[in-house]
Design an enzyme around this catalytic site. Structure first.
Site, short mmCIF file in Angstrom:
data_model
loop_
_atom_site.label_atom_id
_atom_site.label_comp_id
_atom_site.label_asym_id
_atom_site.label_seq_id
_atom_site.Cartn_x
_atom_site.Cartn_y
_atom_site.Cartn_z
N TYR A 53 0.80 -1.24 0.00
CA TYR A 53 0.00 0.00 0.00
C TYR A 53 0.83 1.28 0.00
CZ TYR A 53 -4.29 -2.63 0.29
OH TYR A 53 -5.33 -3.47 -0.02
N GLN A 92 -15.67 1.61 -5.60
CA GLN A 92 -14.87 0.57 -4.96
C GLN A 92 -13.40 1.02 -4.93
OE1 GLN A 92 -16.22 -3.58 -6.49
NE2 GLN A 92 -16.89 -2.10 -8.01
N ASN A 93 -13.12 2.13 -5.61
CA ASN A 93 -11.74 2.58 -5.72
C ASN A 93 -11.30 3.32 -4.46
OD1 ASN A 93 -11.96 1.56 -8.27
ND2 ASN A 93 -12.19 3.54 -9.27
N ASP A 95 -8.67 5.36 -4.54
CA ASP A 95 -8.01 6.61 -4.94
C ASP A 95 -8.95 7.79 -4.71
OD1 ASP A 95 -9.64 7.21 -7.35
OD2 ASP A 95 -8.70 5.41 -8.20
N HIS A 110 -14.80 0.65 -0.32
CA HIS A 110 -13.62 -0.16 0.02
C HIS A 110 -12.51 0.67 0.66
CE1 HIS A 110 -14.87 -3.53 -3.04
NE2 HIS A 110 -15.58 -3.54 -1.93
N CYS A 137 -0.12 5.39 17.27
CA CYS A 137 -1.45 5.97 17.07
C CYS A 137 -1.58 7.21 17.96
CB CYS A 137 -2.53 4.95 17.42
SG CYS A 137 -4.19 5.69 17.41
N ALA A 221 -13.46 3.93 -20.76
CA ALA A 221 -14.29 4.80 -19.92
C ALA A 221 -14.15 6.26 -20.32
CB ALA A 221 -13.91 4.60 -18.45
C1 BJW Z 1 -12.13 -0.73 -18.07
C2 BJW Z 1 -11.01 -0.06 -18.50
C3 BJW Z 1 -11.25 1.13 -19.17
C4 BJW Z 1 -10.30 -1.81 -17.57
N1 BJW Z 1 -12.49 1.57 -19.34
N2 BJW Z 1 -13.36 -0.30 -18.25
C5 BJW Z 1 -17.85 -16.74 -1.93
C6 BJW Z 1 -18.91 -16.40 -2.73
C7 BJW Z 1 -19.38 -15.09 -2.78
C8 BJW Z 1 -18.79 -14.09 -2.02
C9 BJW Z 1 -17.74 -14.43 -1.22
C10 BJW Z 1 -17.28 -15.74 -1.17
N3 BJW Z 1 -16.25 -15.78 -0.33
C11 BJW Z 1 -16.05 -14.54 0.18
C12 BJW Z 1 -16.97 -13.71 -0.36
C13 BJW Z 1 -17.10 -12.24 -0.11
C14 BJW Z 1 -15.95 -11.47 -0.72
C15 BJW Z 1 -15.93 -11.71 -2.23
O1 BJW Z 1 -16.68 -11.12 -2.98
N4 BJW Z 1 -15.06 -12.62 -2.70
C16 BJW Z 1 -15.06 -13.00 -4.10
C17 BJW Z 1 -13.72 -12.56 -4.75
C18 BJW Z 1 -15.26 -14.49 -4.18
N5 BJW Z 1 -16.20 -10.09 -0.43
C19 BJW Z 1 -15.80 -9.55 0.72
O2 BJW Z 1 -15.16 -10.17 1.54
C20 BJW Z 1 -16.26 -8.14 1.00
N6 BJW Z 1 -16.87 -8.09 2.28
C21 BJW Z 1 -18.00 -8.77 2.55
O3 BJW Z 1 -18.54 -9.47 1.72
O4 BJW Z 1 -18.46 -8.56 3.83
C22 BJW Z 1 -19.60 -9.31 4.24
C23 BJW Z 1 -20.91 -8.62 3.97
C24 BJW Z 1 -21.03 -7.49 3.22
C25 BJW Z 1 -22.25 -6.89 2.98
C26 BJW Z 1 -23.38 -7.45 3.50
C27 BJW Z 1 -23.27 -8.59 4.26
C28 BJW Z 1 -22.03 -9.16 4.50
C29 BJW Z 1 -15.07 -7.18 1.03
C30 BJW Z 1 -14.46 -7.03 -0.33
C31 BJW Z 1 -13.18 -6.19 -0.24
C32 BJW Z 1 -12.51 -5.99 -1.57
N7 BJW Z 1 -11.22 -5.41 -1.38
C33 BJW Z 1 -10.39 -5.10 -2.54
C34 BJW Z 1 -8.95 -4.67 -2.07
C35 BJW Z 1 -8.95 -3.50 -1.12
C36 BJW Z 1 -8.80 -2.16 -1.79
C37 BJW Z 1 -7.51 -2.01 -2.62
O5 BJW Z 1 -6.47 -2.59 -2.28
O6 BJW Z 1 -7.54 -1.25 -3.60
O7 BJW Z 1 -11.03 -4.08 -3.33
S1 BJW Z 1 -10.22 -6.48 -3.68
C38 BJW Z 1 -10.29 -5.52 -5.15
O8 BJW Z 1 -11.45 -5.92 -5.90
C39 BJW Z 1 -10.52 -4.06 -4.69
C40 BJW Z 1 -11.56 -3.61 -5.67
O9 BJW Z 1 -12.28 -2.50 -5.18
C41 BJW Z 1 -12.42 -4.85 -5.87
C42 BJW Z 1 -13.21 -4.84 -7.15
O10 BJW Z 1 -12.38 -4.85 -8.28
P1 BJW Z 1 -12.79 -4.05 -9.59
O11 BJW Z 1 -12.82 -2.60 -9.30
O12 BJW Z 1 -14.00 -4.63 -10.19
O13 BJW Z 1 -11.50 -4.29 -10.52
P2 BJW Z 1 -11.18 -5.51 -11.51
O14 BJW Z 1 -9.75 -5.50 -11.79
O15 BJW Z 1 -11.76 -6.78 -11.01
O16 BJW Z 1 -12.00 -5.15 -12.83
C43 BJW Z 1 -11.62 -4.03 -13.63
C44 BJW Z 1 -12.69 -3.87 -14.70
O17 BJW Z 1 -12.41 -2.66 -15.41
C45 BJW Z 1 -12.69 -5.00 -15.74
O18 BJW Z 1 -14.03 -5.43 -15.93
C46 BJW Z 1 -12.14 -4.34 -17.02
O19 BJW Z 1 -12.73 -4.84 -18.20
C47 BJW Z 1 -12.53 -2.90 -16.80
N8 BJW Z 1 -11.65 -1.94 -17.45
N9 BJW Z 1 -9.87 -0.84 -18.17
C48 BJW Z 1 -13.52 0.78 -18.89
N10 BJW Z 1 -10.20 1.87 -19.67
#
Ligand code: BJW
Length: 240
Positions: A53, A92-93, A95, A110, A137, A221
């Site tokens: 990070y 979700q970003n 930044d 996030h 802290c 985008a």
């Molecule tokens: C373009 C482009 C351009 C490129 N123009 N487009 C089993 C089944 C179901 C769920 C779970 C499971 N086991 C565990 C879970 C839950 C888990 C989860 O979902 N896991 C799955 C991976 C299986 N989720 C969690 O644990 C979350 N918490 C939770 O569920 O709590 C319980 C709860 C919640 C609510 C109610 C009740 C209970 C927490 C999730 C935390 C995610 N954290 C991260 C990292 C931290 C931040 C960081 O370091 O930056 O967040 S992971 C990472 O993924 C980051 C992102 O925000 C997140 C999403 O990613 P994103 O933004 O979609 O990016 P990409 O790379 O996946 O996609 C990019 C897209 O852009 C692509 O589609 C490209 O095509 C496109 N693109 N260039 C337009 N120029």
């Protein structure tokens, strides 16, 4: 009056030079997710997490919002000022490019890379320089407990009540640059549909939830979001 909810993901900031997670050369193709984005990883090896990070935090100072961030900021202002409608941006970003592109009230579900949090007392403070293992802290005096203010796997996303409230009232839900791989954000399209919203996906390619959208527009985008934002603004003007 129209209520619009926009969900954004890493694809929105890709053209500003920030890596996505699951695309070719995305973070999760290079890094071990469990090691750097889970509480277990943090407790096992906090320095490894900080080494992931701290450079990403430093990188923020050298990047700029792209045309899509700016267009969303303008559309948000136009909807609020011309129609009195709501234009909620949920990102979700971690930044700050939405804010620097002119948007306000953004829900960072996030977390935020410009904030650090104490693992012991939860106090938030600015994340200006690199977090060090010996940092103390300022609220509780604990040393070595400062972590990035981000939501890791297994942790509860931030602002869920606000997100669900906005989705329930949405007339239009737009998902931009997210793969639909991560819950609960991936379920927002279904929740918005249930509440009666029309749904639009903007991405480079179909996401994992593409079939749930009424309309899909594919391309960078910076172009597709900008076109949609101008259409939205023009639509407000014809309605006046
Ligand atoms: C373009 C482009 C351009 C490129 N123009 N487009 C089993 C089944 C179901 C769920 C779970 C499971 N086991 C565990 C879970 C839950 C888990 C989860 O979902 N896991 C799955 C991976 C299986 N989720 C969690 O644990 C979350 N918490 C939770 O569920 O709590 C319980 C709860 C919640 C609510 C109610 C009740 C209970 C927490 C999730 C935390 C995610 N954290 C991260 C990292 C931290 C931040 C960081 O370091 O930056 O967040 S992971 C990472 O993924 C980051 C992102 O925000 C997140 C999403 O990613 P994103 O933004 O979609 O990016 P990409 O790379 O996946 O996609 C990019 C897209 O852009 C692509 O589609 C490209 O095509 C496109 N693109 N260039 C337009 N120029």
């Amino acid at each position: 009056m129209q209520n619009i909810v926009v969900l954004t993901g890493a694809g929105l900031s890709a053209e500003s030079g920030l890596q996505t997670f699951r695309d070719e050369s995305g973070h999760w193709l290079i890094e071990d997710v469990d090691a750097v984005a889970s509480i277990e990883g943090w407790l096992r090896d906090p320095q490894r997490v900080l080494d992931f990070y701290n450079p990403r935090r430093a990188q923020l100072d050298g990047v700029q919002p792209n045309a899509a961030h700016v267009a969303l900021g303008k559309a948000q202002t136009a909807v609020r000022e011309s129609s009195g409608g709501a234009f909620t941006i949920i990102t979700q970003n971690i930044d700050d490019l939405h804010e620097r592109g002119g948007a306000s009230g953004v829900i960072h579900m996030h977390g935020e890379l410009r904030k650090q949090r104490c693992h012991v007392c939860d106090a938030l403070s600015p994340y200006e320089a690199a977090i060090g293992r010996a940092d103390v802290c300022l609220s509780c005096g604990q040393a070595g407990a400062m972590r990035p203010h981000v939501v890791w796997f297994g942790e509860m996303p931030i602002g869920m009540d606000e997100c669900l409230e906005a989705l329930a009232a949405a007339d239009l839900f737009v998902s931009i640059g997210t793969s639909g791989a991560v819950q609960p954000a991936a379920s927002f399209v279904a929740i918005a549909r249930e509440g009666g919203a029309r749904t639009l996906e903007i991405n480079l390619k179909p996401s994992e939830t593409a079939r749930l959208f009424d309309e899909r527009r594919y391309g960078p985008a910076s172009q597709v979001v900008t076109d949609w934002a101008w259409e939205t603004i023009a639509g407000l003007e014809t309605r006046l």
